[in-house]
Motif scaffolding. Structure first.
Motif, PDB file in Angstrom:
ATOM      1  N   LEU A 293       9.512  -0.784   6.619  1.00  0.00           N
ATOM      2  CA  LEU A 293       8.464  -0.757   5.736  1.00  0.00           C
ATOM      3  C   LEU A 293       7.124  -0.869   6.188  1.00  0.00           C
ATOM      4  CD1 LEU A 293       9.673  -2.462   2.382  1.00  0.00           C
ATOM      5  CD2 LEU A 293       9.615  -0.046   2.869  1.00  0.00           C
TER       6      LEU A 293
ATOM      7  N   SER B 111       6.457   2.274   8.792  1.00  0.00           N
ATOM      8  CA  SER B 111       6.347   3.654   8.175  1.00  0.00           C
ATOM      9  C   SER B 111       5.201   3.634   7.203  1.00  0.00           C
ATOM     10  CB  SER B 111       7.581   4.003   7.298  1.00  0.00           C
ATOM     11  OG  SER B 111       7.622   3.038   6.218  1.00  0.00           O
ATOM     12  N   GLY B 112       4.473   2.355   6.939  1.00  0.00           N
ATOM     13  CA  GLY B 112       3.347   2.187   6.160  1.00  0.00           C
ATOM     14  C   GLY B 112       3.710   2.259   4.619  1.00  0.00           C
ATOM     15  N   GLN B 113       4.893   1.988   4.281  1.00  0.00           N
ATOM     16  CA  GLN B 113       5.210   1.969   2.714  1.00  0.00           C
ATOM     17  C   GLN B 113       5.176   0.472   2.302  1.00  0.00           C
ATOM     18  OE1 GLN B 113       9.070   4.413   1.830  1.00  0.00           O
ATOM     19  NE2 GLN B 113       9.185   4.457   4.069  1.00  0.00           N
ATOM     20  N   ILE B 114       4.664  -0.284   2.817  1.00  0.00           N
ATOM     21  CA  ILE B 114       4.917  -1.875   2.495  1.00  0.00           C
ATOM     22  C   ILE B 114       3.948  -1.948   1.124  1.00  0.00           C
ATOM     23  CG2 ILE B 114       2.973  -2.665   3.813  1.00  0.00           C
ATOM     24  CD1 ILE B 114       6.153  -4.524   3.167  1.00  0.00           C
ATOM     25  N   GLY B 115       2.958  -1.056   1.030  1.00  0.00           N
ATOM     26  CA  GLY B 115       2.133  -0.986   0.110  1.00  0.00           C
ATOM     27  C   GLY B 115       2.639  -0.586  -1.275  1.00  0.00           C
ATOM     28  N   GLU B 116       3.713   0.321  -1.152  1.00  0.00           N
ATOM     29  CA  GLU B 116       4.493   0.704  -2.658  1.00  0.00           C
ATOM     30  C   GLU B 116       5.043  -0.334  -3.257  1.00  0.00           C
ATOM     31  OE1 GLU B 116       4.777   4.100  -3.220  1.00  0.00           O
ATOM     32  OE2 GLU B 116       3.351   4.351  -1.766  1.00  0.00           O
ATOM     33  N   VAL B 117       5.341  -1.550  -2.684  1.00  0.00           N
ATOM     34  CA  VAL B 117       5.991  -2.517  -3.511  1.00  0.00           C
ATOM     35  C   VAL B 117       5.054  -2.985  -4.700  1.00  0.00           C
ATOM     36  CG1 VAL B 117       6.735  -5.038  -3.249  1.00  0.00           C
ATOM     37  CG2 VAL B 117       7.312  -3.457  -1.396  1.00  0.00           C
TER      38      VAL B 117
ATOM     39  N   THR C 280       3.386  -1.165  -6.428  1.00  0.00           N
ATOM     40  CA  THR C 280       3.339   0.055  -7.376  1.00  0.00           C
ATOM     41  C   THR C 280       4.346   0.037  -8.331  1.00  0.00           C
ATOM     42  OG1 THR C 280       3.994   1.619  -6.113  1.00  0.00           O
ATOM     43  CG2 THR C 280       1.967   1.075  -5.714  1.00  0.00           C
TER      44      THR C 280
END
Length: 145
Positions: A54, A57-63, A65
């Motif tokens: 995460l 890939s830069g997806q950690i902020g999705e948590v 939302t």
């Protein structure tokens, strides 16, 4: 390569390959230690691995939302996964890897039944035949020595 990596078949096969390696490595790993301890160590490794994915890939902020509904179902899924892993490691500690894995794959059959009952998903005749063959194959694998 773009076509292959975006197909569900590719990722499903990779999942099957990883699950096969999981069974072999876990069988070797549970020797001489309690299965619950093995499950704990495996869980920590998975947590760290996915966290690194995460972050990379830069997806950690999705948590942040995620909806409450999504979080609720993901919590239930996590609890079911934990129960599955604990049972799987205990079975591996006692039984042979191929036999344990074959019974574990009855999850395919159970998913088809539960999805039909609760998600209104329907299998074709060929799909039903496949579910039947998986059932027979799992029973044959589990009963063979």
């Amino acid at each position: 390569m773009q076509v292959i990596t975006t197909s569900w078949q590719f990722w499903a096969f990779m999942s099957a390959l990883a699950a096969a390696l999981t069974a072999i490595f876990a069988k070797l790993g549970v020797k001489g230690i309690p299965p619950d301890v093995a499950t704990f160590v495996r869980t920590i490794v998975i947590l760290c691995f996915v966290a690194m994915m995460l972050l990379a890939s830069g997806q950690i902020g999705e948590v942040k939302t995620l909806s409450k509904r999504a979080v609720g179902f993901l919590i239930l899924s996590g609890l079911a996964t934990g129960c599955s892993w604990i049972c799987y490691f205990r079975a591996l500690d006692i039984g042979q890897a191929a036999q344990v894995a074959s019974i574990d794959k009855l999850s395919v059959v159970l998913v088809a039944v539960i999805a039909a009952l609760f998600l209104s998903e329907r299998l074709s005749f060929v799909g039903c035949l496949g579910v039947g063959l998986i059932t027979v194959g799992a029973i044959l694998m589990a009963s063979g020595k």
